[in-house]
Design a protein around this motif. Structure first.
Motif, PDB file in Angstrom:
ATOM      1  N   ALA A 247      27.715  -1.073  -1.546  1.00  0.00           N
ATOM      2  CA  ALA A 247      26.524  -1.041  -2.393  1.00  0.00           C
ATOM      3  C   ALA A 247      25.589   0.076  -1.952  1.00  0.00           C
ATOM      4  N   THR A 248      25.480   0.261  -0.645  1.00  0.00           N
ATOM      5  CA  THR A 248      24.608   1.298  -0.116  1.00  0.00           C
ATOM      6  C   THR A 248      25.123   2.679  -0.512  1.00  0.00           C
ATOM      7  N   ARG A 249      26.432   2.861  -0.368  1.00  0.00           N
ATOM      8  CA  ARG A 249      27.033   4.141  -0.756  1.00  0.00           C
ATOM      9  C   ARG A 249      26.817   4.400  -2.237  1.00  0.00           C
ATOM     10  N   TYR A 250      27.109   3.374  -3.040  1.00  0.00           N
ATOM     11  CA  TYR A 250      26.920   3.529  -4.477  1.00  0.00           C
ATOM     12  C   TYR A 250      25.471   3.880  -4.793  1.00  0.00           C
ATOM     13  N   GLY A 251      24.553   3.114  -4.195  1.00  0.00           N
ATOM     14  CA  GLY A 251      23.136   3.328  -4.468  1.00  0.00           C
ATOM     15  C   GLY A 251      22.697   4.731  -4.107  1.00  0.00           C
ATOM     16  N   LEU A 252      23.126   5.212  -2.946  1.00  0.00           N
ATOM     17  CA  LEU A 252      22.722   6.542  -2.511  1.00  0.00           C
ATOM     18  C   LEU A 252      23.261   7.612  -3.453  1.00  0.00           C
ATOM     19  N   LEU A 253      24.514   7.435  -3.857  1.00  0.00           N
ATOM     20  CA  LEU A 253      25.082   8.396  -4.804  1.00  0.00           C
ATOM     21  C   LEU A 253      24.325   8.356  -6.132  1.00  0.00           C
ATOM     22  N   LYS A 254      24.066   7.138  -6.568  1.00  0.00           N
ATOM     23  CA  LYS A 254      23.388   6.965  -7.852  1.00  0.00           C
ATOM     24  C   LYS A 254      22.010   7.618  -7.847  1.00  0.00           C
ATOM     25  N   MET A 255      21.297   7.496  -6.722  1.00  0.00           N
ATOM     26  CA  MET A 255      19.928   8.010  -6.719  1.00  0.00           C
ATOM     27  C   MET A 255      19.835   9.483  -6.358  1.00  0.00           C
ATOM     28  N   SER A 256      20.929  10.096  -5.930  1.00  0.00           N
ATOM     29  CA  SER A 256      20.813  11.481  -5.470  1.00  0.00           C
ATOM     30  C   SER A 256      21.053  12.450  -6.612  1.00  0.00           C
ATOM     31  N   SER A 257      20.035  12.642  -7.397  1.00  0.00           N
ATOM     32  CA  SER A 257      20.177  13.553  -8.532  1.00  0.00           C
ATOM     33  C   SER A 257      19.382  14.825  -8.327  1.00  0.00           C
ATOM     34  N   THR A 258      18.095  14.686  -8.054  1.00  0.00           N
ATOM     35  CA  THR A 258      17.262  15.892  -7.949  1.00  0.00           C
ATOM     36  C   THR A 258      16.940  16.201  -6.495  1.00  0.00           C
ATOM     37  N   GLN A 259      16.144  17.235  -6.301  1.00  0.00           N
ATOM     38  CA  GLN A 259      15.842  17.752  -4.977  1.00  0.00           C
ATOM     39  C   GLN A 259      15.205  16.698  -4.066  1.00  0.00           C
ATOM     40  N   ASP A 260      14.249  15.980  -4.597  1.00  0.00           N
ATOM     41  CA  ASP A 260      13.618  14.907  -3.833  1.00  0.00           C
ATOM     42  C   ASP A 260      13.751  13.628  -4.636  1.00  0.00           C
TER      43      ASP A 260
END
Length: 815
Positions: A550-563
RNA sequence: GGGCGGUUAGCUCAGUUGGGAGAGCGCCGGCUCGACAAGCCGGAGGUCACUGGUUCGAGCCCAGUACCGCCCACCA
């Protein structure tokens, strides 16, 4: 090993024990391992070595989530995947940690002496170091942990020595007296990149420097009155009309009453203070430049301990504050103190101990960037290395173009001591190992340089020193050059660019082709995550609560823009996804019944449809991974699982499954198999756990083949009809089946009873009709079609007419 | 001061060549049907920061403004 049957387990997926079990199993079974293999193409990520004393933080977690997804994907695709782990000795950072530890005993490193201190560091590392790799494992990171390297390993040290000697031999390394950033606590030089800047409240004082001849004075502004003692000139801007007549005159430096010239220099800011600058080459970087340009002397009045030194005459030994007070009093008495005003400005601090940086002139070792950077710049400009996103590529090039010569020496005790020896006559001998005698005079009395190298000097070798360089090893041949690196923005200049020029210099090839500059994960409130602010979120806490998947998924999901702000919602979405998969597999395994093997035997449209959907997501995920669009990939995986597989396909085949339709069961398991494959790089644990419960598993999912493209089902006739019905006309003759609509159209065509039950059949048809009418209007608009080729327009008109006929034909069947 | 990113639903955010405003969470209503109530079906909710421009048509392209943020930085 005992693996429980999934059908007997809880309806709630509990990642806790499952994840650790798989982490152990994968590693024990050697599935993370990489060995040279001439028959397979390699895929290599040399993971950024964390500080040997470090703990997992959100940046690491994100980095691992991204890189491990790619590594696992490539491994499934048959690449010989090497994910290289290791530690950085992190010179000043580690030394600082141990010194703090010593301070608790009321000691400093000087109480121990260098040798004992180094022993103390090693001892400290045995106790507290190297814990982070355990945390990397807990993320599910498929690093080849057997290959763990440390920048202080004997072999690695040898590489660093070779690198120094190599650069010295080419004449790039030299020793020079220059102004540097000095940390009075660590008593070492620091590079610009090791500083932090902080807004602090200071005082700006305006001081009158009287003319040597005639009446009057020139007033300067300074925040550091103590450095007045080291003034060697007053500088004004050449275009500053206020001071045009002053240039060439002499003034008296207060307190020391030294005669110094007024000079003109373009580096002076006309608008700051009075526009007149006191020039102190010994204690200010800008003044140093001006001083060298005008060939001025470089006296120093502040010593390495931050206190006034012998050059300060009667003020020697005082702190700067004490000296300032004395000087200000002196000025006050003589009416030379014009005014004092509060002044808030950014002050440079040591990033480790937050001491105020003292700029001072010091004899240091430097590495010339002039020649080294050329091939690296070529590589970047020719895009043999690409930074992602594109803006960071430009930044990397700019940074390298403007890279100043590199101060590589540090006056620390923890690090790689420079391979330089001095004899009593002052000759210098540079050698990889301790020489017997001075290379020039043969003297046997050699003393080694005490300075150590900048931590990044050794990190720059990471992609090849970890593989055995400077020896020509099978590993080096097999795994160099690598493919990818992932890092934070601020590391571009410190590490990435330096790996590129180092790799080109000694290996002749760039160390990797792509660098992902990942998002900065901020706290949920948008502030920076930091311990001192109390805004940090510990990834291990998140893992404990929601699982690594879930953590991996969440991090991938939220990593779209610079910040990006850390989003618990994204992690919870990942947990839901894992739970959904878990229960889906319980359903399919139970309903398919014992003995049913996964096999594609589709007989109904929904089966062809889900196979086609999975295949389309496969290609989407491939494109996303290849372009490093992780957030998009996560989204696509979530939707195919929830909306397409569970809510539609699984619901549609339930009646047949419960009726004991073996074809439906076999096909469903085969479809699940493919879905698990697609999800594995993102959520390795739950997918492996389910995979194990599928009948007749011969391999682990981690090394199972990535799902092959499956054109057959994508082109199924019935599916085509669904797609055609959903197609609308877009500009330039491009026909696109709208993703979101497809399911609803599927509904209308395949399961009209369900649509009618929801009372929406009419609305869906109305929507379609509107789309078609809109397209017809556009086609009728001359402005719209004027730029299109006539045959394209005609073809689109025909398609549109066909859709209208299909729609009309569809309608009666729904009534 | 420089570079870069952001501004879309109550919250966190998607929106890939210009044509449908979307997801997750939250909220409201229904489902208590044999995977999952951590479920399913449905619904409400938005001047896409602002101004101008290009275009038949702009969340998307161009120019500018405002605010938020990250990185970097030698105005003493």
């Amino acid at each position: 090993m005992y693996v429980p049957r999934i059908t007997s387990m809880d309806t709630l997926y509990r990642p806790a024990g499952v994840e650790e079990r798989w982490q152990r199993t994968w590693e024990e079974e050697g599935l993370y391992n990489a060995e040279p293999d001439p028959d397979r193409e390699s895929f290599v990520i040399a993971h950024p070595p964390p500080n040997v004393t470090g703990e997992l933080h959100m940046g690491h977690a994100l980095q691992l989530a991204l890189a491990d997804a790619l590594v696992r994907w490539k491994r499934m695709q048959g690449f010989n995947a090497l994910f290289q782990p290791g530690y950085d000795h992190a010179g000043i950072s580690t030394q600082n940690a141990v010194e703090k530890d010593l301070a608790r005993e009321g000691k400093t490193r000087h109480d121990l002496g260098r040798e004992a201190f180094e022993e103390r560091v090693w001892e400290w590392l045995r106790l507290y170091g190297r814990t982070i790799m355990t945390q990397f494992r807990r993320m599910g990171a498929s690093l080849d942990y057997r290959r763990e390297r440390f920048t202080m390993d004997d072999d690695y040290v040898r590489a660093v020595m070779r690198w120094f000697v190599h650069l010295h031999g080419k004449g790039y390394i030299y020793r020079a007296n220059r102004i540097i950033n000095w940390c009075p606590f660590h008593e070492t030089a620091l590079s610009d990149l090791e500083l932090v800047h902080q807004e602090l409240d200071d005082e700006l004082v305006y001081v009158r420097y009287p003319f040597v001849e005639g009446e009057g004075h020139v007033t300067i502004a300074t925040a550091r009155p103590a450095t007045i003692l080291a003034d060697v000139a007053v500088a004004v801007h050449p275009d500053d009309e206020r001071y045009a007549t002053l240039v060439g005159k002499e003034v008296l430096v207060p307190y020391v009453e030294r005669r110094v010239p007024v000079i003109a220099d373009e580096r002076v800011e006309i608008d700051f203070g009075t526009g007149a600058l006191k020039v102190t080459p010994g204690h200010d970087p800008l003044d140093f430049e001006i001083g060298r340009a005008h060939k001025l002397p470089e006296p120093m009045v502040i010593g390495p301990d931050g206190r006034m030194n012998d050059g300060a005459g009667d003020l020697a030994g005082l702190t700067q504050e004490e000296a300032s007070a004395r000087i200000l009093a002196w000025l006050e008495e003589r009416g030379q103190l014009e005014k004092r005003e509060p002044y808030r400005h950014a002050v440079a601090l040591c990033e480790r101990c937050e001491s105020r940086i003292e700029p001072l002139i010091s004899l240091q070792w430097w590495c010339s960037m002039e020649e080294l950077k050329k091939p690296a710049l070529d590589a970047l400009r020719e895009r043999r290395v690409r930074y992602h996103p594109e803006a960071q590529h430009r930044f990397a090039i700019d940074s390298l173009e403007n890279a100043p010569d590199w101060n590589i020496s540090r006056q620390l005790w923890w690090g790689h001591q420079l391979p330089v020896w001095y004899c009593p006559d002052g000759h210098t001998t540079v050698a990889e190992t301790e020489p017997d005698a001075c290379a020039e005079c043969g003297s046997k009395e050699l003393k080694r340089e005490e300075d150590v190298l900048d931590t990044w000097f050794s990190s720059a070798l990471w992609p090849f020193a970890t593989l055995g360089w400077p020896d020509d090893t099978p590993d080096l041949r097999a795994f160099y050059p690598g493919d990818l690196n992932t890092t934070a923005r601020e590391i571009i200049r410190l590490w990435e660019n330096r790996m590129i020029f180092s790799g080109l210099e000694v290996m002749g090839e760039v160390p990797f082709t792509d660098v992902i500059i990942h998002s900065t994960v901020l706290a949920p409130d948008g502030r920076r995550m930091s311990k001192s602010l109390g805004t940090g979120i510990d990834p291990l806490d998140v893992i404990e609560e929601h699982g690594a998947d879930a953590t991996r998924y969440g991090l991938l999901k939220m990593s779209s823009t610079q910040d990006v702000r850390f989003s618990f919602g994204a992690v919870e979405e990942g947990r839901k996804l894992a739970n959904k998969l878990w229960n889906l597999s319980r359903l399919l395994l139970q309903a398919a019944g014992e003995g049913v093997k996964p096999e594609i035997r589709p007989s109904a449209i929904e089966e062809r449809w889900i196979l086609a959907r999975i295949d389309r997501v496969r290609s989407e995920v491939e494109e996303d991974f290849a372009a490093f669009r992780f957030s998009h990939a996560a989204q696509a995986l979530y939707h195919v699982t929830f909306d397409d597989f569970c809510d539609w396909y699984a619901e549609a085949i339930k009646p047949r499954l419960y009726a004991g339709d073996a074809d439906a069961g076999a096909t469903a398991l085969a479809a699940l198999e493919r879905l698990l494959g697609l999800l594995h790089p993102v959520m390795p644990h739950v997918t492996e756990e389910i995979w194990t419960n599928l009948p007749e598993r011969e391999t682990r999912l981690i090394v199972a083949p990535w799902p092959e493209p499956d054109e057959a089902y994508a082109e199924a006739d019935s599916l085509q009809r669904v797609q055609d019905a959903a197609a609308i006309f877009r500009r330039s003759g491009v026909l696109v089946a709208l993703e979101g609509d497809e399911k609803r159209i599927f509904d209308a065509v395949v399961r009209p009873e369900r649509v009618q039950a929801n009372g929406n059949a009419g609305a869906e048809i109305e929507r379609l009709r509107k789309e078609i009418e809109r397209a017809e209007r556009m086609l009728a608009n001359d402005n719209f079609v004027q730029n299109a080729a006539p045959e394209v327009v005609e073809a689109e008109r025909e398609k549109l007419a066909r859709y209208r006929r299909e729609l009309d034909a569809l309608e009666p069947s729904l009534d």
